[in-house]
Design a protein around this motif. Sequence first.
Motif, PDB file in Angstrom:
ATOM      1  N   ARG A   2      -4.213 -14.838  -3.336  1.00 42.86           N
ATOM      2  CA  ARG A   2      -4.251 -14.340  -1.818  1.00 42.86           C
ATOM      3  C   ARG A   2      -2.883 -13.098  -1.949  1.00 42.86           C
ATOM      4  O   ARG A   2      -3.207 -11.883  -1.534  1.00 42.86           O
ATOM      5  N   SER A   3      -1.772 -13.385  -2.260  1.00 40.13           N
ATOM      6  CA  SER A   3      -0.471 -12.487  -2.402  1.00 40.13           C
ATOM      7  C   SER A   3      -0.722 -11.391  -3.252  1.00 40.13           C
ATOM      8  O   SER A   3      -0.787 -10.147  -2.894  1.00 40.13           O
ATOM      9  N   LEU A   4      -1.321 -11.744  -4.473  1.00 41.64           N
ATOM     10  CA  LEU A   4      -1.808 -10.667  -5.506  1.00 41.64           C
ATOM     11  C   LEU A   4      -2.866  -9.697  -4.826  1.00 41.64           C
ATOM     12  O   LEU A   4      -2.849  -8.600  -5.012  1.00 41.64           O
ATOM     13  N   ALA A   5      -3.835 -10.282  -4.151  1.00 36.25           N
ATOM     14  CA  ALA A   5      -4.784  -9.536  -3.624  1.00 36.25           C
ATOM     15  C   ALA A   5      -4.383  -8.442  -2.674  1.00 36.25           C
ATOM     16  O   ALA A   5      -4.750  -7.379  -2.326  1.00 36.25           O
ATOM     17  N   CYS A   6      -3.195  -8.917  -1.779  1.00 36.82           N
ATOM     18  CA  CYS A   6      -2.721  -8.126  -0.790  1.00 36.82           C
ATOM     19  C   CYS A   6      -1.629  -7.084  -1.376  1.00 36.82           C
ATOM     20  O   CYS A   6      -0.860  -6.318  -0.620  1.00 36.82           O
ATOM     21  N   GLY A   7      -1.319  -7.190  -2.706  1.00 36.49           N
ATOM     22  CA  GLY A   7      -0.549  -5.934  -3.312  1.00 36.49           C
ATOM     23  C   GLY A   7       0.733  -6.598  -3.853  1.00 36.49           C
ATOM     24  O   GLY A   7       1.274  -5.555  -4.602  1.00 36.49           O
ATOM     25  N   ALA A   8       1.013  -7.790  -3.952  1.00 34.76           N
ATOM     26  CA  ALA A   8       2.171  -8.298  -4.569  1.00 34.76           C
ATOM     27  C   ALA A   8       2.070  -8.138  -6.143  1.00 34.76           C
ATOM     28  O   ALA A   8       0.977  -8.584  -6.619  1.00 34.76           O
TER      29      ALA A   8
ATOM     30  N   ASP B  41       0.848  -1.342   0.005  1.00 33.81           N
ATOM     31  CA  ASP B  41       0.120  -0.255  -0.012  1.00 33.81           C
ATOM     32  C   ASP B  41       0.881   1.390  -0.007  1.00 33.81           C
ATOM     33  O   ASP B  41       0.729   2.321  -0.854  1.00 33.81           O
ATOM     34  N   LYS B  42       2.026   1.170   0.726  1.00 32.15           N
ATOM     35  CA  LYS B  42       2.546   2.275   0.910  1.00 32.15           C
ATOM     36  C   LYS B  42       3.752   2.688  -0.205  1.00 32.15           C
ATOM     37  O   LYS B  42       3.934   3.711  -0.660  1.00 32.15           O
ATOM     38  N   TYR B  43       4.256   1.327  -0.595  1.00 31.36           N
ATOM     39  CA  TYR B  43       5.275   1.634  -1.636  1.00 31.36           C
ATOM     40  C   TYR B  43       5.267   1.015  -2.990  1.00 31.36           C
ATOM     41  O   TYR B  43       6.196   1.130  -3.851  1.00 31.36           O
ATOM     42  N   GLY B  44       3.977   0.483  -3.209  1.00 30.05           N
ATOM     43  CA  GLY B  44       3.926  -0.424  -4.430  1.00 30.05           C
ATOM     44  C   GLY B  44       3.918   0.325  -5.700  1.00 30.05           C
ATOM     45  O   GLY B  44       4.230  -0.163  -6.577  1.00 30.05           O
ATOM     46  N   ASP B  45       3.796   1.433  -5.576  1.00 28.36           N
ATOM     47  CA  ASP B  45       4.047   2.646  -6.779  1.00 28.36           C
ATOM     48  C   ASP B  45       5.357   3.030  -7.007  1.00 28.36           C
ATOM     49  O   ASP B  45       5.335   3.683  -8.022  1.00 28.36           O
TER      50      ASP B  45
END
Length: 386
Positions: free
Chosen positions: A326-332, A304-308
């Motif tokens: 699940r990992s991709l849904a959490c932002g991986a 959420d904080k650094y994914g961009d």
Amino acid sequence: MNPDLLKYNPQYPSVSDLKRKAKRRIPKFAFDYLEGGCNEEINLWRNEADFRDVQLIPRYLKKHFGVDMRTELFGHVYDAPFGISPIGLQGLMWPNAPEILAKAALKHNIPYTLSTVSTSSIERIAEVTESQFWFQLYHPTENKLRDDILRRLEAVQCPVLVVLVDVPSFGLRYREIKAGLSMPPKMTINNFLQAAARPAWAFETLRVGIPEFATLKPYMGKDLNLSQLGKFMNATFTGRVDADKVKALRDLWKGKLVIKGVVCEEDMEESIRIGADGIIVSNHGGRQIDAGESTIKPLKGLADKYGDRMKIMIDSGLRSGPDIGRSLACGAHFTFMGRPFMYGVAALGREGGDHTIAMLKAQLKQVMEQVCCEKIGDFPATLVSK
């Protein structure tokens, strides 16, 4: 029957099935090396258990136009959002395992990552993957050795260097201690009897040859005995890989650089300052710190904080297509697995790589159809927030 099941051996439709078969096929000391975690193995258990708490929302009335798993990463479009994690001494679990998995990865267009302490060389894996492989570096204590490994990687045009930072000291793994395993493994009488009880493994090992640290072989004396070789490993790869060491690598390495073992914001900020292209949220498969957090727990906050700002990937604890989802849904942005692929090769030999990749693709496709994802980037909208 799901038609995707016909693409691989239907007797082994899950990682659990492969694991049970692998345990019956390879010696106990090899299985314990693969399976074991640090200390009481609490974090090994937690890695898997915490994935089960991540829930996705199925959508059934929304129109769905098919599934596309293709994922762009570092300028390459892979056919699925998962790759093969590096594992040391792969040839101990099943002879020629690195080449089996590397060839399967090329065939299915997913990344294979070679470990510094694996049992195939940089040059051989580059050959069988047409240089489409990643390399995980155990940072040497001597810069001369570091520089020569980098030179070899550049010579074969390896595109991605993964810098391992979560092994400032080797983990205390009780299974390995009890089995008498060391670096390299010692063939005690007990281990010899275990090997004799697994004839398929023993015959294939005799055919292929005793596993050795193929990438490191040029740096070892020709007459080293097992005891001296163990001392070489300890002297060559013991020590903390801090920000200064990674920054020096960043200055030297012209390809993509990924830092593996990042689980907190402080290290994430440092990775950005260093100029890394990506990080892998990892705790070394629960093999380094038993009191640590599972990998899925910090993932969402970091994403959420650094994914961009950089590519965020994950390994440790994933065992299925639903875990990938699940990992991709959490932002991986991407995922990696190690043990599942080794279970596959140990269970099925030369067919194990193809089988495991096809199996995970089928599982992930089924999840995507259930939650109405047409592409990988749709997954975050399916996460059940708590």
